[in-house]
Design a protein around this motif. Structure first.
Motif, PDB file in Angstrom:
ATOM      1  N   GLU A  68     -27.711  70.679 -12.722  1.00  0.00           N
ATOM      2  CA  GLU A  68     -26.350  70.860 -13.772  1.00  0.00           C
ATOM      3  C   GLU A  68     -26.017  72.526 -12.892  1.00  0.00           C
ATOM      4  OE1 GLU A  68     -25.814  72.373 -17.873  1.00  0.00           O
ATOM      5  OE2 GLU A  68     -28.289  70.883 -17.203  1.00  0.00           O
ATOM      6  N   LYS A  69     -26.555  73.140 -12.296  1.00  0.00           N
ATOM      7  CA  LYS A  69     -25.693  73.898 -12.065  1.00  0.00           C
ATOM      8  C   LYS A  69     -25.495  73.783 -10.680  1.00  0.00           C
ATOM      9  CE  LYS A  69     -28.368  77.324 -15.303  1.00  0.00           C
ATOM     10  NZ  LYS A  69     -28.490  78.431 -16.280  1.00  0.00           N
ATOM     11  N   ALA A  70     -25.422  72.725  -9.904  1.00  0.00           N
ATOM     12  CA  ALA A  70     -26.160  72.722  -8.325  1.00  0.00           C
ATOM     13  C   ALA A  70     -26.520  74.713  -7.643  1.00  0.00           C
ATOM     14  CB  ALA A  70     -24.705  72.682  -7.748  1.00  0.00           C
ATOM     15  N   ILE A  71     -27.733  74.336  -8.275  1.00  0.00           N
ATOM     16  CA  ILE A  71     -28.748  75.799  -7.315  1.00  0.00           C
ATOM     17  C   ILE A  71     -29.297  75.213  -7.175  1.00  0.00           C
ATOM     18  CG2 ILE A  71     -29.120  78.505  -7.316  1.00  0.00           C
ATOM     19  CD1 ILE A  71     -26.743  78.512  -9.528  1.00  0.00           C
ATOM     20  N   LYS A  72     -30.593  75.544  -5.796  1.00  0.00           N
ATOM     21  CA  LYS A  72     -31.397  75.678  -5.419  1.00  0.00           C
ATOM     22  C   LYS A  72     -32.562  76.853  -5.352  1.00  0.00           C
ATOM     23  CE  LYS A  72     -29.802  72.562  -2.062  1.00  0.00           C
ATOM     24  NZ  LYS A  72     -30.348  71.876  -0.517  1.00  0.00           N
ATOM     25  N   TYR A  73     -34.001  76.958  -6.629  1.00  0.00           N
ATOM     26  CA  TYR A  73     -34.720  77.758  -6.411  1.00  0.00           C
ATOM     27  C   TYR A  73     -35.822  77.252  -5.728  1.00  0.00           C
ATOM     28  CZ  TYR A  73     -31.811  78.145 -10.704  1.00  0.00           C
ATOM     29  OH  TYR A  73     -30.688  78.686 -12.076  1.00  0.00           O
ATOM     30  N   LEU A 108     -31.257  86.189   5.292  1.00  0.00           N
ATOM     31  CA  LEU A 108     -29.549  85.967   4.572  1.00  0.00           C
ATOM     32  C   LEU A 108     -28.847  84.886   4.737  1.00  0.00           C
ATOM     33  CD1 LEU A 108     -26.921  86.877   2.480  1.00  0.00           C
ATOM     34  CD2 LEU A 108     -26.277  87.910   4.783  1.00  0.00           C
ATOM     35  N   ASN A 109     -29.508  84.034   5.715  1.00  0.00           N
ATOM     36  CA  ASN A 109     -29.662  83.146   6.436  1.00  0.00           C
ATOM     37  C   ASN A 109     -29.122  81.546   5.641  1.00  0.00           C
ATOM     38  OD1 ASN A 109     -28.322  81.898   9.803  1.00  0.00           O
ATOM     39  ND2 ASN A 109     -28.723  80.692   8.236  1.00  0.00           N
ATOM     40  N   HIS A 110     -30.800  81.584   5.977  1.00  0.00           N
ATOM     41  CA  HIS A 110     -31.602  80.781   4.283  1.00  0.00           C
ATOM     42  C   HIS A 110     -30.744  81.063   2.913  1.00  0.00           C
ATOM     43  CE1 HIS A 110     -33.556  78.576   7.245  1.00  0.00           C
ATOM     44  NE2 HIS A 110     -34.633  78.049   6.481  1.00  0.00           N
ATOM     45  N   GLY A 111     -30.215  82.427   2.646  1.00  0.00           N
ATOM     46  CA  GLY A 111     -30.396  83.381   0.973  1.00  0.00           C
ATOM     47  C   GLY A 111     -28.966  82.145   0.818  1.00  0.00           C
ATOM     48  N   ILE A 112     -28.295  82.534   1.688  1.00  0.00           N
ATOM     49  CA  ILE A 112     -26.573  81.709   1.955  1.00  0.00           C
ATOM     50  C   ILE A 112     -27.002  80.125   2.016  1.00  0.00           C
ATOM     51  CG2 ILE A 112     -23.994  81.154   2.383  1.00  0.00           C
ATOM     52  CD1 ILE A 112     -24.797  84.334   4.140  1.00  0.00           C
ATOM     53  N   ALA A 113     -27.386  79.413   2.616  1.00  0.00           N
ATOM     54  CA  ALA A 113     -28.211  77.993   2.231  1.00  0.00           C
ATOM     55  C   ALA A 113     -28.267  77.936   1.339  1.00  0.00           C
ATOM     56  CB  ALA A 113     -28.483  77.570   3.664  1.00  0.00           C
ATOM     57  N   HIS A 114     -29.050  77.772   0.525  1.00  0.00           N
ATOM     58  CA  HIS A 114     -29.558  77.901  -0.652  1.00  0.00           C
ATOM     59  C   HIS A 114     -28.386  77.245  -1.494  1.00  0.00           C
ATOM     60  CE1 HIS A 114     -33.719  79.525   0.614  1.00  0.00           C
ATOM     61  NE2 HIS A 114     -33.682  78.276   0.968  1.00  0.00           N
ATOM     62  N   THR A 115     -27.708  78.337  -1.680  1.00  0.00           N
ATOM     63  CA  THR A 115     -26.815  77.789  -2.568  1.00  0.00           C
ATOM     64  C   THR A 115     -25.292  77.164  -2.189  1.00  0.00           C
ATOM     65  OG1 THR A 115     -27.443  80.572  -3.830  1.00  0.00           O
ATOM     66  CG2 THR A 115     -25.014  79.242  -4.726  1.00  0.00           C
ATOM     67  N   ALA A 116     -25.114  77.129  -1.224  1.00  0.00           N
ATOM     68  CA  ALA A 116     -23.594  76.759  -0.220  1.00  0.00           C
ATOM     69  C   ALA A 116     -24.058  75.324  -0.568  1.00  0.00           C
ATOM     70  CB  ALA A 116     -23.635  77.498   1.021  1.00  0.00           C
ATOM     71  N   GLY A 117     -25.667  75.418   0.399  1.00  0.00           N
ATOM     72  CA  GLY A 117     -25.994  73.513   0.726  1.00  0.00           C
ATOM     73  C   GLY A 117     -26.231  72.933  -0.462  1.00  0.00           C
ATOM     74  N   ALA A 118     -26.149  73.217  -1.703  1.00  0.00           N
ATOM     75  CA  ALA A 118     -26.024  72.571  -3.260  1.00  0.00           C
ATOM     76  C   ALA A 118     -24.629  72.439  -3.924  1.00  0.00           C
ATOM     77  CB  ALA A 118     -26.625  72.934  -4.204  1.00  0.00           C
ATOM     78  N   LYS A 119     -23.813  73.547  -3.611  1.00  0.00           N
ATOM     79  CA  LYS A 119     -22.297  73.498  -3.818  1.00  0.00           C
ATOM     80  C   LYS A 119     -21.711  72.434  -3.202  1.00  0.00           C
ATOM     81  CE  LYS A 119     -22.768  76.705  -7.031  1.00  0.00           C
ATOM     82  NZ  LYS A 119     -22.625  76.664  -8.379  1.00  0.00           N
ATOM     83  N   PHE A 120     -21.898  72.591  -1.366  1.00  0.00           N
ATOM     84  CA  PHE A 120     -20.798  71.825  -0.773  1.00  0.00           C
ATOM     85  C   PHE A 120     -22.165  70.402  -0.370  1.00  0.00           C
ATOM     86  CE2 PHE A 120     -18.913  75.930   0.373  1.00  0.00           C
ATOM     87  CZ  PHE A 120     -18.790  76.144  -0.076  1.00  0.00           C
TER      88      PHE A 120
END
Length: 379
Positions: free
Chosen positions: A138-143, A243-255
């Motif tokens: 729903e939020k397109a976020i990876k936890y 940071l690479n994974h920190g960005i990838a978790h959210t960006a991968g879900a969004k895009f």
């Protein structure tokens, strides 16, 4: 003080799946993905299960498993009253199985039981880590779920199971391995033990990934990449990531970009940022991260007479490998438009700063820093 421990027993080499023959009179819960069942690949595992056992297969796993997927699995797990759990597949199946076992036991509906993981891709290293990533659709976020309670008891590494992995997935997962190793190497928690594994992984990737990509039946290359994936998992399980994974978790879900591919897109830009290589990021290639990247360049026998040259050499080698693997190098090539980036950039930056992996990055980022990295990735 740091604690270094390796809980997971490894069964490796030809015929490693024969380990399953040793289990008798068990009620086995198998978590896998639909392709493993539809393709018949699951038979390579079930034929190794002694007839004194019973087993239930849960294969309703989808990529980037959402919490609803985990809940559905827990319900089936409760019904079959298992006393042995096996996860077979790529990162999604393994992550989902970890979460099922963890939350099921937290709820008190699932008993304690041995947990075996059999990876069928060479990328996540999840078979030896205390990490699992679950998605809020729903939020397109990876936890990330991070706890030693989800560490597998055993991992079976059989290169025969990865021979049929398509070239594009071989590339995505293989570059994920490289990202794991490089982030572990520059992590603020890096030590001699994690360094030794990360260095070996990086050498293996640069030697064998292209071979595995070009010829899936190259069993030597497949086995080396399978081992590299596992070693990288062991390294970052000690150090966490960055940071690479920190960005990838959210960006991968969004895009909606596969995890390994997202990490690969980010890697040259995050290395530049961590090393302070460009004027945008401080123009200071003499920090600890730059020195560590330069050490890797020297290990790979690249030009590295100073830190600026060493970091540049490493970045160029990564870009050359991306090209050999026919991988996209920009967000635009992955179908992300300027409008898409503008819509999500603030949420991605916020998610990256709050991601647990970012805490061990060698440089402390700001939202402006993350946004600048994403901007550089678009064109």
């Amino acid at each position: 003080m740091q604690k270094v421990s390796f809980k997971t027993d490894l069964y490796i080499g030809q015929g490693a799946t024969d380990r399953l023959l040793e289990f008798k009179e068990k009620q086995i819960f198998i978590v896998t993905d639909p392709f493993m069942v539809s393709s018949g690949m699951i038979n390579a595992i079930t034929e190794k299960i002694d007839k004194s056992n019973t087993y239930t297969i849960f294969s309703d796993i989808i990529p980037d498993p959402p919490i609803e997927n985990v809940v559905a699995g827990i319900e089936v797990l409760n019904e079959c009253d298992a006393n042995l759990m096996i996860a077979i597949g790529g990162g999604s199946a393994i992550d989902a199985a970890k979460a099922m076992k963890f939350f099921g036991q937290k709820l008190g509906t699932v008993r304690a039981m041995p947990f075996i993981v059999i990876p069928t891709t060479s990328g996540t290293g999840s078979e030896v880590t205390s990490f699992s990533v679950i998605t809020n659709k729903e939020k397109a976020i990876k936890y990330p779920l991070i706890t030693d309670a989800i560490l597998p008891d055993e991992a079976i590494l059989d290169a025969d199971l990865v021979k049929s992995v398509p070239p594009a997935i071989t590339a995505d997962t293989g570059m994920d391995v490289l990202t794991h190793a490089l982030e572990a190497y520059v992590s603020t928690k890096a030590n001699d033990y994690s360094d030794a594994m990360a260095e070996k992984v990086i050498q293996l990737v640069f030697t064998y990934l292209e071979r595995a990509y070009k010829d899936g039946n190259d069993l030597e290359a497949r086995e080396k990449m399978h081992n590299a994936s596992c070693l990288a998992g062991m390294a970052f399980n000690i150090t966490s990531l960055g940071l690479n994974h920190g960005i990838a978790h959210t960006a991968g879900a969004k895009f909606k970009i596969p995890h390994g591919r997202m990490n690969t897109l980010l890697l040259p830009h995050v290395i530049s940022y961590n090393a302070g290589l460009t004027s945008d990021f401080g123009n200071n290639p003499d920090n600890r991260a730059a020195e560590r990247y330069t050490a890797i360049a020297k290990l790979l026998k690249m030009p590295a007479s100073n830190t600026r040259l060493g970091v540049r050499s490493l970045i160029n080698a990564i870009k050359q490998l991306q090209k050999k693997l026919n991988m996209p190098t920009t967000l635009s090539e992955c179908g992300v438009s300027r409008t898409d980036l503008n819509e999500h950039i603030a949420q991605i930056a916020e998610g990256a700063l709050n991601d647990g992996c970012t805490a061990t990055n060698p440089r402390t980022p700001t939202e402006t820093d993350v946004s600048a990295i994403l901007e550089k990735m678009l064109a």
